[in-house]
Motif scaffolding. Structure first.
Motif, mmCIF file in Angstrom:
data_model
loop_
_atom_site.group_PDB
_atom_site.id
_atom_site.type_symbol
_atom_site.label_atom_id
_atom_site.label_comp_id
_atom_site.label_asym_id
_atom_site.label_seq_id
_atom_site.Cartn_x
_atom_site.Cartn_y
_atom_site.Cartn_z
ATOM 1 N N LEU A 1 0.867 -1.170 0.000
ATOM 2 C CA LEU A 1 0.000 0.000 0.000
ATOM 3 C C LEU A 1 0.903 1.218 0.000
ATOM 4 N N VAL A 2 0.725 2.066 -1.009
ATOM 5 C CA VAL A 2 1.557 3.263 -1.168
ATOM 6 C C VAL A 2 0.631 4.478 -1.226
ATOM 7 N N ILE A 3 0.884 5.454 -0.380
ATOM 8 C CA ILE A 3 0.121 6.705 -0.377
ATOM 9 C C ILE A 3 1.129 7.849 -0.502
ATOM 10 N N GLY A 4 0.935 8.719 -1.482
ATOM 11 C CA GLY A 4 1.843 9.857 -1.671
ATOM 12 C C GLY A 4 3.274 9.431 -1.933
ATOM 13 N N ASN A 5 3.476 8.402 -2.743
ATOM 14 C CA ASN A 5 4.797 7.864 -3.092
ATOM 15 C C ASN A 5 5.569 7.299 -1.903
ATOM 16 N N ARG A 6 4.885 7.066 -0.776
ATOM 17 C CA ARG A 6 5.545 6.477 0.398
ATOM 18 C C ARG A 6 4.792 5.221 0.810
ATOM 19 N N PRO A 7 5.498 4.118 1.009
ATOM 20 C CA PRO A 7 4.808 2.902 1.442
ATOM 21 C C PRO A 7 4.236 3.066 2.848
ATOM 22 N N VAL A 8 3.105 2.451 3.066
ATOM 23 C CA VAL A 8 2.508 2.399 4.402
ATOM 24 C C VAL A 8 3.067 1.134 5.053
ATOM 25 N N GLY A 9 3.886 1.289 6.060
ATOM 26 C CA GLY A 9 4.531 0.150 6.709
ATOM 27 C C GLY A 9 5.695 -0.378 5.885
ATOM 28 N N LYS A 10 6.381 -1.388 6.430
ATOM 29 C CA LYS A 10 7.545 -1.984 5.766
ATOM 30 C C LYS A 10 7.170 -3.171 4.901
ATOM 31 N N ASP A 11 6.078 -3.821 5.238
ATOM 32 C CA ASP A 11 5.705 -5.076 4.596
ATOM 33 C C ASP A 11 4.454 -4.909 3.747
ATOM 34 N N PRO A 12 4.217 -5.868 2.844
ATOM 35 C CA PRO A 12 2.952 -5.835 2.110
ATOM 36 C C PRO A 12 1.782 -6.138 3.047
ATOM 37 N N PHE A 13 0.585 -5.889 2.562
ATOM 38 C CA PHE A 13 -0.634 -6.177 3.311
ATOM 39 C C PHE A 13 -1.447 -7.213 2.555
ATOM 40 N N ARG A 14 -1.987 -8.174 3.290
ATOM 41 C CA ARG A 14 -2.882 -9.157 2.658
ATOM 42 C C ARG A 14 -4.303 -8.640 2.771
ATOM 43 N N LEU A 15 -5.070 -8.839 1.724
ATOM 44 C CA LEU A 15 -6.460 -8.413 1.713
ATOM 45 C C LEU A 15 -7.279 -9.488 2.406
ATOM 46 N N THR A 16 -7.802 -9.176 3.579
ATOM 47 C CA THR A 16 -8.540 -10.184 4.351
ATOM 48 C C THR A 16 -10.039 -10.110 4.146
ATOM 49 N N GLY A 17 -10.537 -9.020 3.582
ATOM 50 C CA GLY A 17 -11.974 -8.922 3.341
ATOM 51 C C GLY A 17 -12.339 -7.630 2.652
ATOM 52 N N SER A 18 -13.553 -7.623 2.101
ATOM 53 C CA SER A 18 -14.083 -6.406 1.491
ATOM 54 C C SER A 18 -15.585 -6.371 1.701
ATOM 55 N N SER A 19 -16.129 -5.170 1.679
ATOM 56 C CA SER A 19 -17.564 -4.960 1.844
ATOM 57 C C SER A 19 -18.002 -3.898 0.844
ATOM 58 N N GLU A 20 -19.115 -4.151 0.150
ATOM 59 C CA GLU A 20 -19.591 -3.247 -0.897
ATOM 60 C C GLU A 20 -20.958 -2.689 -0.536
ATOM 61 N N THR A 21 -21.176 -1.439 -0.904
ATOM 62 C CA THR A 21 -22.506 -0.830 -0.827
ATOM 63 C C THR A 21 -22.817 -0.253 -2.194
ATOM 64 N N TRP A 22 -23.820 -0.819 -2.855
ATOM 65 C CA TRP A 22 -24.237 -0.337 -4.172
ATOM 66 C C TRP A 22 -25.301 0.722 -3.942
ATOM 67 N N SER A 23 -25.040 1.958 -4.356
ATOM 68 C CA SER A 23 -25.985 3.027 -4.046
ATOM 69 C C SER A 23 -26.825 3.492 -5.233
ATOM 70 N N THR A 24 -26.295 3.416 -6.451
ATOM 71 C CA THR A 24 -27.075 3.811 -7.621
ATOM 72 C C THR A 24 -26.918 2.757 -8.708
ATOM 73 N N ILE A 25 -28.048 2.208 -9.149
ATOM 74 C CA ILE A 25 -28.064 1.195 -10.204
ATOM 75 C C ILE A 25 -29.086 1.635 -11.244
ATOM 76 N N PHE A 26 -28.653 1.729 -12.495
ATOM 77 C CA PHE A 26 -29.572 2.092 -13.571
ATOM 78 C C PHE A 26 -30.315 0.856 -14.061
ATOM 79 N N SER A 27 -31.339 1.095 -14.891
ATOM 80 C CA SER A 27 -32.063 -0.027 -15.488
ATOM 81 C C SER A 27 -31.056 -0.891 -16.247
ATOM 82 N N ARG A 28 -31.321 -2.128 -16.379
ATOM 83 C CA ARG A 28 -30.415 -3.117 -16.981
ATOM 84 C C ARG A 28 -29.263 -3.472 -16.052
#
Length: 131
Positions: free
Chosen positions: A88-115
């Motif tokens: 994870l890199v923010i502003g050209n600087r890594p966040v922490g020394k190590d990579p991060f594993r993606l352990t989960g995600s959550s979605e909220t769908w707020s606008t959906i068109f027809s079809r």
């Protein structure tokens, strides 16, 4: 202008054509401690070392800002289900020394068109340091 990245698949950016917006980030750091019981005395604490860092990202997705929300959601779903670990890199600087594993995600769908075309969504990604 690139704000940051999560690996190569997710690029937080703002330009004339596209805006993939990192709305909020929280980061937790901790230490690992062991507590040893002692007869007739207070327990003794022993520092074992640093704990794993945790990060939560909230991302705003809008087709009106040049982003294909469903494509981003599917990419993140694939990363979570494949056990991907990314830097994870923010502003050209890594966040922490190590990579991060993606352990989960959550979605909220707020606008959906027809079809069923998804126009706006919010995405929350949970990461844990992969040391």
């Amino acid at each position: 202008m690139t704000i940051g990245t999560l690996g190569r698949n997710i690029v937080f950016e703002v330009s004339d054509e596209t805006a993939l917006i990192l709305q909020e980030m929280t980061r937790e750091t901790s230490g690992r401690w062991a507590i040893h019981e002692a007869m007739g005395a207070k327990p003794k604490a022993e520092f074992l070392g640093p704990g794993l860092q945790a990060v939560n990202l909230t991302i705003y997705l809008s087709a009106g800002l040049g982003v294909r929300p469903r494509s981003v959601l599917e990419a993140v779903e694939g990363m979570v289900e494949a056990g991907t670990a990314e830097y994870l890199v923010i502003g050209n600087r890594p966040v922490g020394k190590d990579p991060f594993r993606l352990t989960g995600s959550s979605e909220t769908w707020s606008t959906i068109f027809s079809r069923g075309e998804l126009v706006k969504a919010a995405l929350s990604i949970t990461l844990e340091e992969y040391a």
